[in-house]
Design a protein around this motif. Structure first.
Motif, PDB file in Angstrom:
ATOM      1  N   VAL A   1     -28.536 -15.093 -39.461  1.00 38.27           N
ATOM      2  CA  VAL A   1     -27.562 -15.637 -38.516  1.00 38.27           C
ATOM      3  C   VAL A   1     -28.160 -16.019 -37.169  1.00 38.27           C
ATOM      4  CG1 VAL A   1     -25.596 -14.458 -39.565  1.00 38.27           C
ATOM      5  CG2 VAL A   1     -26.932 -13.289 -37.787  1.00 38.27           C
ATOM      6  N   ALA A   2     -29.416 -15.638 -36.903  1.00 36.78           N
ATOM      7  CA  ALA A   2     -29.998 -15.854 -35.578  1.00 36.78           C
ATOM      8  C   ALA A   2     -31.118 -16.882 -35.614  1.00 36.78           C
ATOM      9  CB  ALA A   2     -30.531 -14.533 -35.011  1.00 36.78           C
ATOM     10  N   GLU A   3     -31.072 -17.810 -34.670  1.00 38.48           N
ATOM     11  CA  GLU A   3     -32.130 -18.809 -34.490  1.00 38.48           C
ATOM     12  C   GLU A   3     -33.267 -18.194 -33.674  1.00 38.48           C
ATOM     13  OE1 GLU A   3     -34.361 -21.354 -32.000  1.00 38.48           O
ATOM     14  OE2 GLU A   3     -32.610 -20.239 -31.254  1.00 38.48           O
ATOM     15  N   PHE A   4     -34.514 -18.658 -33.897  1.00 33.45           N
ATOM     16  CA  PHE A   4     -35.698 -17.999 -33.349  1.00 33.45           C
ATOM     17  C   PHE A   4     -35.677 -17.872 -31.822  1.00 33.45           C
ATOM     18  CE2 PHE A   4     -39.920 -18.323 -31.418  1.00 33.45           C
ATOM     19  CZ  PHE A   4     -40.533 -17.185 -31.941  1.00 33.45           C
ATOM     20  N   ASN A   5     -35.400 -18.962 -31.097  1.00 31.97           N
ATOM     21  CA  ASN A   5     -35.510 -18.904 -29.640  1.00 31.97           C
ATOM     22  C   ASN A   5     -34.560 -17.881 -29.037  1.00 31.97           C
ATOM     23  OD1 ASN A   5     -37.508 -20.850 -29.520  1.00 31.97           O
ATOM     24  ND2 ASN A   5     -36.097 -22.533 -29.087  1.00 31.97           N
ATOM     25  N   VAL A   6     -33.336 -17.814 -29.545  1.00 30.40           N
ATOM     26  CA  VAL A   6     -32.370 -16.839 -29.036  1.00 30.40           C
ATOM     27  C   VAL A   6     -32.708 -15.442 -29.536  1.00 30.40           C
ATOM     28  CG1 VAL A   6     -29.931 -16.185 -29.007  1.00 30.40           C
ATOM     29  CG2 VAL A   6     -30.585 -18.596 -28.795  1.00 30.40           C
ATOM     30  N   TRP A   7     -33.095 -15.329 -30.800  1.00 31.79           N
ATOM     31  CA  TRP A   7     -33.466 -14.031 -31.382  1.00 31.79           C
ATOM     32  C   TRP A   7     -34.657 -13.414 -30.670  1.00 31.79           C
ATOM     33  CZ3 TRP A   7     -38.217 -13.235 -33.916  1.00 31.79           C
ATOM     34  CH2 TRP A   7     -38.361 -12.039 -34.626  1.00 31.79           C
ATOM     35  N   HIS A   8     -35.599 -14.257 -30.219  1.00 30.15           N
ATOM     36  CA  HIS A   8     -36.812 -13.754 -29.567  1.00 30.15           C
ATOM     37  C   HIS A   8     -36.485 -13.039 -28.256  1.00 30.15           C
ATOM     38  CE1 HIS A   8     -40.837 -14.012 -27.598  1.00 30.15           C
ATOM     39  NE2 HIS A   8     -41.262 -13.907 -28.834  1.00 30.15           N
ATOM     40  N   ASP A   9     -35.471 -13.505 -27.530  1.00 34.69           N
ATOM     41  CA  ASP A   9     -35.056 -12.866 -26.283  1.00 34.69           C
ATOM     42  C   ASP A   9     -33.553 -13.039 -26.092  1.00 34.69           C
ATOM     43  OD1 ASP A   9     -34.808 -11.712 -23.808  1.00 34.69           O
ATOM     44  OD2 ASP A   9     -36.544 -12.713 -22.936  1.00 34.69           O
ATOM     45  N   PRO A  10     -32.750 -12.242 -26.811  1.00 32.60           N
ATOM     46  CA  PRO A  10     -31.289 -12.409 -26.730  1.00 32.60           C
ATOM     47  C   PRO A  10     -30.727 -12.161 -25.342  1.00 32.60           C
ATOM     48  CG  PRO A  10     -31.908 -11.082 -28.643  1.00 32.60           C
ATOM     49  CD  PRO A  10     -33.137 -11.232 -27.816  1.00 32.60           C
ATOM     50  N   GLU A  11     -31.290 -11.198 -24.611  1.00 31.31           N
ATOM     51  CA  GLU A  11     -30.780 -10.931 -23.262  1.00 31.31           C
ATOM     52  C   GLU A  11     -30.964 -12.134 -22.349  1.00 31.31           C
ATOM     53  OE1 GLU A  11     -30.774  -7.202 -25.272  1.00 31.31           O
ATOM     54  OE2 GLU A  11     -32.414  -8.639 -25.072  1.00 31.31           O
ATOM     55  N   ALA A  12     -32.114 -12.809 -22.480  1.00 35.88           N
ATOM     56  CA  ALA A  12     -32.353 -14.002 -21.673  1.00 35.88           C
ATOM     57  C   ALA A  12     -31.345 -15.096 -22.015  1.00 35.88           C
ATOM     58  CB  ALA A  12     -33.778 -14.508 -21.887  1.00 35.88           C
ATOM     59  N   ALA A  13     -31.043 -15.263 -23.297  1.00 37.82           N
ATOM     60  CA  ALA A  13     -30.055 -16.275 -23.703  1.00 37.82           C
ATOM     61  C   ALA A  13     -28.681 -15.944 -23.146  1.00 37.82           C
ATOM     62  CB  ALA A  13     -30.011 -16.382 -25.229  1.00 37.82           C
ATOM     63  N   ALA A  14     -28.339 -14.659 -23.138  1.00 41.51           N
ATOM     64  CA  ALA A  14     -27.041 -14.254 -22.589  1.00 41.51           C
ATOM     65  C   ALA A  14     -26.965 -14.562 -21.099  1.00 41.51           C
ATOM     66  CB  ALA A  14     -26.825 -12.760 -22.839  1.00 41.51           C
ATOM     67  N   ILE A  15     -28.058 -14.393 -20.378  1.00 41.91           N
ATOM     68  CA  ILE A  15     -28.093 -14.737 -18.953  1.00 41.91           C
ATOM     69  C   ILE A  15     -27.923 -16.239 -18.768  1.00 41.91           C
ATOM     70  CG2 ILE A  15     -29.616 -14.841 -16.939  1.00 41.91           C
ATOM     71  CD1 ILE A  15     -30.724 -12.088 -17.851  1.00 41.91           C
ATOM     72  N   LEU A  16     -28.594 -17.033 -19.599  1.00 44.85           N
ATOM     73  CA  LEU A  16     -28.461 -18.488 -19.511  1.00 44.85           C
ATOM     74  C   LEU A  16     -27.002 -18.908 -19.596  1.00 44.85           C
ATOM     75  CD1 LEU A  16     -29.723 -21.464 -19.776  1.00 44.85           C
ATOM     76  CD2 LEU A  16     -29.342 -21.121 -22.214  1.00 44.85           C
ATOM     77  N   LEU A  17     -26.261 -18.299 -20.503  1.00 43.49           N
ATOM     78  CA  LEU A  17     -24.882 -18.717 -20.732  1.00 43.49           C
ATOM     79  C   LEU A  17     -23.974 -18.424 -19.541  1.00 43.49           C
ATOM     80  CD1 LEU A  17     -24.360 -17.758 -24.488  1.00 43.49           C
ATOM     81  CD2 LEU A  17     -24.929 -19.989 -23.506  1.00 43.49           C
ATOM     82  N   THR A  18     -24.451 -17.609 -18.602  1.00 42.84           N
ATOM     83  CA  THR A  18     -23.660 -17.326 -17.402  1.00 42.84           C
ATOM     84  C   THR A  18     -24.215 -18.068 -16.187  1.00 42.84           C
ATOM     85  OG1 THR A  18     -24.981 -15.354 -16.808  1.00 42.84           O
ATOM     86  CG2 THR A  18     -23.123 -15.036 -18.301  1.00 42.84           C
ATOM     87  N   ALA A  19     -24.983 -19.123 -16.416  1.00 40.13           N
ATOM     88  CA  ALA A  19     -25.666 -19.816 -15.316  1.00 40.13           C
ATOM     89  C   ALA A  19     -24.701 -20.495 -14.351  1.00 40.13           C
ATOM     90  CB  ALA A  19     -26.637 -20.850 -15.883  1.00 40.13           C
ATOM     91  N   GLY A  20     -23.518 -20.834 -14.813  1.00 36.95           N
ATOM     92  CA  GLY A  20     -22.570 -21.518 -13.946  1.00 36.95           C
ATOM     93  C   GLY A  20     -22.840 -23.000 -13.796  1.00 36.95           C
ATOM     94  N   VAL A  21     -23.599 -23.574 -14.722  1.00 38.73           N
ATOM     95  CA  VAL A  21     -23.853 -25.014 -14.738  1.00 38.73           C
ATOM     96  C   VAL A  21     -23.493 -25.532 -16.126  1.00 38.73           C
ATOM     97  CG1 VAL A  21     -25.706 -24.818 -13.045  1.00 38.73           C
ATOM     98  CG2 VAL A  21     -26.265 -24.772 -15.483  1.00 38.73           C
ATOM     99  N   PRO A  22     -23.264 -26.839 -16.278  1.00 36.16           N
ATOM    100  CA  PRO A  22     -22.979 -27.373 -17.612  1.00 36.16           C
ATOM    101  C   PRO A  22     -24.150 -27.119 -18.565  1.00 36.16           C
ATOM    102  CG  PRO A  22     -22.388 -28.964 -15.924  1.00 36.16           C
ATOM    103  CD  PRO A  22     -23.149 -27.874 -15.229  1.00 36.16           C
ATOM    104  N   ILE A  23     -23.819 -26.706 -19.785  1.00 34.15           N
ATOM    105  CA  ILE A  23     -24.842 -26.365 -20.777  1.00 34.15           C
ATOM    106  C   ILE A  23     -24.528 -27.080 -22.077  1.00 34.15           C
ATOM    107  CG2 ILE A  23     -25.833 -24.502 -22.180  1.00 34.15           C
ATOM    108  CD1 ILE A  23     -25.209 -22.587 -19.881  1.00 34.15           C
ATOM    109  N   THR A  24     -25.572 -27.655 -22.685  1.00 33.58           N
ATOM    110  CA  THR A  24     -25.479 -28.207 -24.042  1.00 33.58           C
ATOM    111  C   THR A  24     -26.374 -27.394 -24.955  1.00 33.58           C
ATOM    112  OG1 THR A  24     -25.059 -30.458 -23.265  1.00 33.58           O
ATOM    113  CG2 THR A  24     -25.882 -30.222 -25.515  1.00 33.58           C
TER     114      THR A  24
END
Length: 323
Positions: A167-190
């Motif tokens: 269920v997990a893609e490599f870039n997110v799986w490699h550092d899930p905490e970092a991905a979670a921080i990205l999602l709270t950046a407060g800027v538009p994300i694709t």
């Protein structure tokens, strides 16, 4: 190009990597992009290998002296886990590329990101094609940069199946905490995830034409595509190759080439088989969990669900080889 006809200022954060290299080759050659910097992070191979590979690709491509910086050598919490079984011992398919003569910036990745974002006369589009450690460190250390970021278009995540786990893609799986921080950046994300990543495949005949090119950058693109087998292998041609991360850069140049929906996305951080999964909520209405327990605050992300394959293949080939 922007609406006023000027190139889009972009910064790529990568773990070069075969398909990161394909993305760099596209970015330095497309007239609609102003590649201001490249930052490197551990992922497909160790961070020093990523820096070496990045400098080599830029050199072979004949790129101007774009600053390249070394970033995080490991994820925020866990040890680094490479993908050399996919990208080769050197991270570049072991195709025998020369060592670069260029040298990296004296600045680290976070400092270079901050400098280039704040120095740009127009808001910058960030294109992370790697584990998101550098980006998370930037956002936590220098939150003021968010006012100068137009959008973050990241290659990562999956709505359906993963590749690092079921269920997990490599870039997110490699550092899930970092991905979670990205999602709270407060800027538009694709989110340019595996659902579209795996579909953009260059036919074998076009790959062979690139490999026979007299131009070094085009020839390198062909060699890298030939190393990266198509997934899925549409034609049964062993030299057909997916452009992978380069699709995220294509989506910056030509956003109409993907179909997105603004959806709630969160990252599973719990230990176990779902760690690193991007949970994309495609339901038309809240379910029983939300009704009984209340709505959770979730990040809204433009999730790529469809891609015009022929359009992106044509765009990639026209840009990299002028065909």
């Amino acid at each position: 190009m922007t609406n006023d006809g000027r190139p889009i200022p972009v910064i790529i954060d990568c773990d070069t990597g075969v398909d990161d290299a394909l993305a760099l080759l596209f970015a330095v050659r497309h007239p609609g992009l102003d590649l201001r910097a490249v930052t490197c992070v551990a992922g497909n191979t160790d961070v020093d290998g990523v820096v070496r590979n990045t400098l080599t690709v830029l050199e072979v491509a004949g790129a101007p002296e774009i600053p390249v910086a070394r970033g995080a050598a490991r994820p925020l919490i866990e040890p680094s886990r490479s993908a050399r079984h996919v990208h080769g011992d050197d991270g570049m398919g072991d195709i025998g590329l020369p060592a670069p003569t260029r040298v990296p910036s004296d600045l680290g990745a976070v400092d270079l990101l901050r400098r280039e974002i704040l120095a740009s006369p127009r808001p910058v589009t960030l294109i992370p094609t790697a584990p998101l450690t550098n980006i998370a460190l930037l956002l936590r250390t220098h939150p003021e940069v968010t006012d100068h970021i137009e959008r973050i278009v990241f290659m990562g995540g999956a709505v359906a199946c993963g590749n690092a786990t079921a269920v997990a893609e490599f870039n997110v799986w490699h550092d899930p905490e970092a991905a979670a921080i990205l999602l709270t950046a407060g800027v538009p994300i694709t989110m340019y995830g595996l659902d579209v990543f795996q579909r953009v495949v260059v036919p074998g005949a076009d790959v062979r034409a690139l490999r026979e090119s007299a131009e070094p950058g085009a020839r390198l693109a062909g060699d890298l595509l030939a190393h990266r087998p198509a997934a899925p292998d549409v034609d049964g041609d062993p030299e057909a190759g997916g452009i992978g991360d380069a699709g995220a850069v294509c989506a910056v140049v030509d956003p109409a080439g993907i179909a997105t929906r603004l959806l709630p996305v969160e990252v599973s951080l719990a230990p176990g088989p779902t760690r690193g999964q991007t949970l994309v909520d495609r339901r038309p209405r809240p379910g029983e969990s939300e009704i009984h327990d209340g709505l959770r605050e979730q990040s809204l992300v433009d999730v790529a669900l469809e891609v015009d394959v022929d359009r992106f293949v044509k765009l990639y080939l026209e840009t990299v080889a002028g065909v």
